[in-house]
Design an enzyme around this catalytic site. Sequence first.
Site, PDB file in Angstrom:
ATOM      1  N   ASP A  99     -39.678  36.101  64.542  1.00 37.08           N
ATOM      2  CA  ASP A  99     -40.751  35.452  65.269  1.00 37.08           C
ATOM      3  C   ASP A  99     -42.026  36.182  65.736  1.00 37.08           C
ATOM      4  OD1 ASP A  99     -41.512  32.677  66.400  1.00 37.08           O
ATOM      5  OD2 ASP A  99     -39.485  32.349  66.243  1.00 37.08           O
ATOM      6  N   ASP A 201     -45.526  31.984  65.337  1.00 35.00           N
ATOM      7  CA  ASP A 201     -45.719  31.070  66.546  1.00 35.00           C
ATOM      8  C   ASP A 201     -47.172  30.545  66.869  1.00 35.00           C
ATOM      9  OD1 ASP A 201     -43.953  29.691  68.579  1.00 35.00           O
ATOM     10  OD2 ASP A 201     -45.522  30.845  70.162  1.00 35.00           O
ATOM     11  N   GLU A 258     -46.696  28.485  62.223  1.00 31.21           N
ATOM     12  CA  GLU A 258     -46.589  27.028  63.031  1.00 31.21           C
ATOM     13  C   GLU A 258     -48.021  26.484  63.652  1.00 31.21           C
ATOM     14  OE1 GLU A 258     -44.126  25.420  66.959  1.00 31.21           O
ATOM     15  OE2 GLU A 258     -45.388  27.380  67.102  1.00 31.21           O
ATOM     16  N   HIS A 332     -35.757  24.534  66.783  1.00 29.57           N
ATOM     17  CA  HIS A 332     -35.184  24.722  68.348  1.00 29.57           C
ATOM     18  C   HIS A 332     -36.090  23.844  69.479  1.00 29.57           C
ATOM     19  CE1 HIS A 332     -38.457  27.248  67.578  1.00 29.57           C
ATOM     20  NE2 HIS A 332     -38.615  27.399  69.154  1.00 29.57           N
ATOM     21  N   ASP A 333     -36.968  23.344  68.867  1.00 28.90           N
ATOM     22  CA  ASP A 333     -38.085  22.454  69.738  1.00 28.90           C
ATOM     23  C   ASP A 333     -37.845  20.971  69.650  1.00 28.90           C
ATOM     24  OD1 ASP A 333     -39.075  24.683  70.692  1.00 28.90           O
ATOM     25  OD2 ASP A 333     -40.679  24.556  69.209  1.00 28.90           O
TER      26      ASP A 333
HETATM   27  C1  NOJ Z   1     -43.490  27.055  69.792  1.00 30.24           C
HETATM   28  C2  NOJ Z   1     -42.311  27.581  70.035  1.00 30.24           C
HETATM   29  O1  NOJ Z   1     -41.445  27.166  68.876  1.00 30.24           O
HETATM   30  C3  NOJ Z   1     -41.699  27.089  71.173  1.00 30.24           C
HETATM   31  O2  NOJ Z   1     -40.421  27.165  71.460  1.00 30.24           O
HETATM   32  C4  NOJ Z   1     -42.500  27.753  72.405  1.00 30.24           C
HETATM   33  O3  NOJ Z   1     -42.290  27.097  73.748  1.00 30.24           O
HETATM   34  C5  NOJ Z   1     -43.749  27.518  72.036  1.00 30.24           C
HETATM   35  N1  NOJ Z   1     -44.474  27.845  70.683  1.00 30.24           N
HETATM   36  C6  NOJ Z   1     -44.620  28.590  73.085  1.00 30.24           C
HETATM   37  O4  NOJ Z   1     -44.331  30.001  72.536  1.00 30.24           O
END
Ligand code: NOJ
Length: 561
Positions: A99, A201, A258, A332-333
């Site tokens: 990441d 990210d 992302e 994971h989000d």
């Molecule tokens: C996206 C990540 O996937 C998430 O878990 C994180 O909280 C935010 N970006 C901030 O880095």
Amino acid sequence: MVNRRWWKEAIVYQIYPRSFNDSNQDGIGDIQGIIEKLDYIKNLGIDVIWLCPIYESPNADNGYDISDYKSIMDDFGNLDDVKSLIEEIHKRDMKVIFDLVVNHTSDEHEWFIKSRSSLDNEYRDYYIWKEGKDNNKPPTNWESFFGGSTWTFDEKTEEYYLHLFDEKQPDLNWENKKVRNKIYKMIRWWLDKGIDGFRMDVINMISKDQSFPDGQKDSHEDYGDGKPYFLNGPRLYEYIKEMGEEVLFDYDIMTVGETLNFGVENAKKFSEFNGKELLDMVFHFELMSVDRDDESKWIKEDIDLKEIKKIYKKWNHGLCEKGWNAIYLGNHDQPRIVSRFGNDKEYRIESAKMLATMMMTMPGTPYIYQGEEIGMTNVAFNDIGKYRDVETINHYRIELNKGRAKVEVMKEIQKVSRDNARTPMQWNDNLNAGFTQSTPWINVNSNYKEINVEKSINDSDSVYHYYKNIIEIRKNNIGLIYGRYKPLLEEHESVFSYIREFKREKYLVILNFFEQELSVEIPINIKSKEQKLLISNYDDIKLNNNILNLRPYESLVFKLS
Ligand code: NOJ
């Protein structure tokens, strides 16, 4: 002519290290724990592992707040462990991507500690500092992704710093070339350790509109929407191109950005520069908002399959000549996919298999999130004290402060919280699902005796074996990777069907997206005996003259030619 690349043909497995496997029994997953499970991952048919952040971090946002890019979080191990991990992954003929979190650091990063120490130190301009507006108000009215203002006032120098996420995650100032150079150097340092790429990210947030305008705000709202001023900003393309030219183009790696609100046109534009790939693919969020209220991610709505079809059509057609898709339904989000898009009760197995069929037959690189392959479900803790996620905890606090009822807010959290995906991996039916022998950092889902890896491996009809089979099918049928996407039955409200076509190969996919049994006429001549059924999640087919009787979540993939 297709433009073949290893990362287009790969299946990616995402690991959230904190919750994967604890080797030293401190309740937190770690790098040695991942090494112990590499054979399991390889066996599933995985080619690439994406590791969520493992760098040093005070863990305000579980590692997405990095305090040192070149050290490893003690909880996870050390650099030697990481070296062995990379070696062990490569030994098994897999690759690993890390990441890359460079929109922000932790406020405990040395750069920020120096930056906040005075108005005129060398690091001041590494972050985004501004004076307040009239009457000591923050510089803009933007709302942070984790609730509250994106600006925090710092007493010492009496200015505000910007943080699009938590106040412990200050945004780096990409306008400053010194910052960019340090980031590129750090990227090179990691690539020289042998990693095979990055998941980047929130990468389309790094360039901000330098006039910092207020965002649009309705009268009933506390904050304005800053997204137009920090998403896809004016210098984004220049920065990504520079990153390519200064470091990434020197390596044969994969990158996945992302990117919130990016759109197909940007995905195309950012896919290439002078014949070289910039962002190989992106995670767009369109499917992630399909069941959410426009105003709030916390309000879950019903699934509208026609909307899902439109999104896939748009992206699959949009990127068929140039660019490439990343296929994911969870991470994971996000909540667990079987709880969100399937049915985690009586049809858990059927619906998990149906969703796997969709992912593995779409154009693009599929990303499996840990536990998806055994059909892990949402956890829905009933007590806020059991949640660990900063976003969830903030939401609870903010909503209760507004006077909303606890039960209502808890209902939202149970469906939507990121912690649904962060409970420990369920390995077996021993204590704590075999994840740890001590107290886990977050509770294990109580259904682990029923849903776990050991049980899945021993049951030939399990979700796990289905994943393994369909992964193999995808790999043996290049048309499922590179074939053109042609939607069928576009107006049907509950059946998702499409063709994949590549040279002389032709595949037909049929998915009953819901639990109602139904009959549907397939506008393609299928004679099950002559044409090959590659996979299905039921033992037989109910077909009569092209009329298929579909049972709950039934899914079928035919090879027509
Ligand atoms: C996206 C990540 O996937 C998430 O878990 C994180 O909280 C935010 N970006 C901030 O880095």
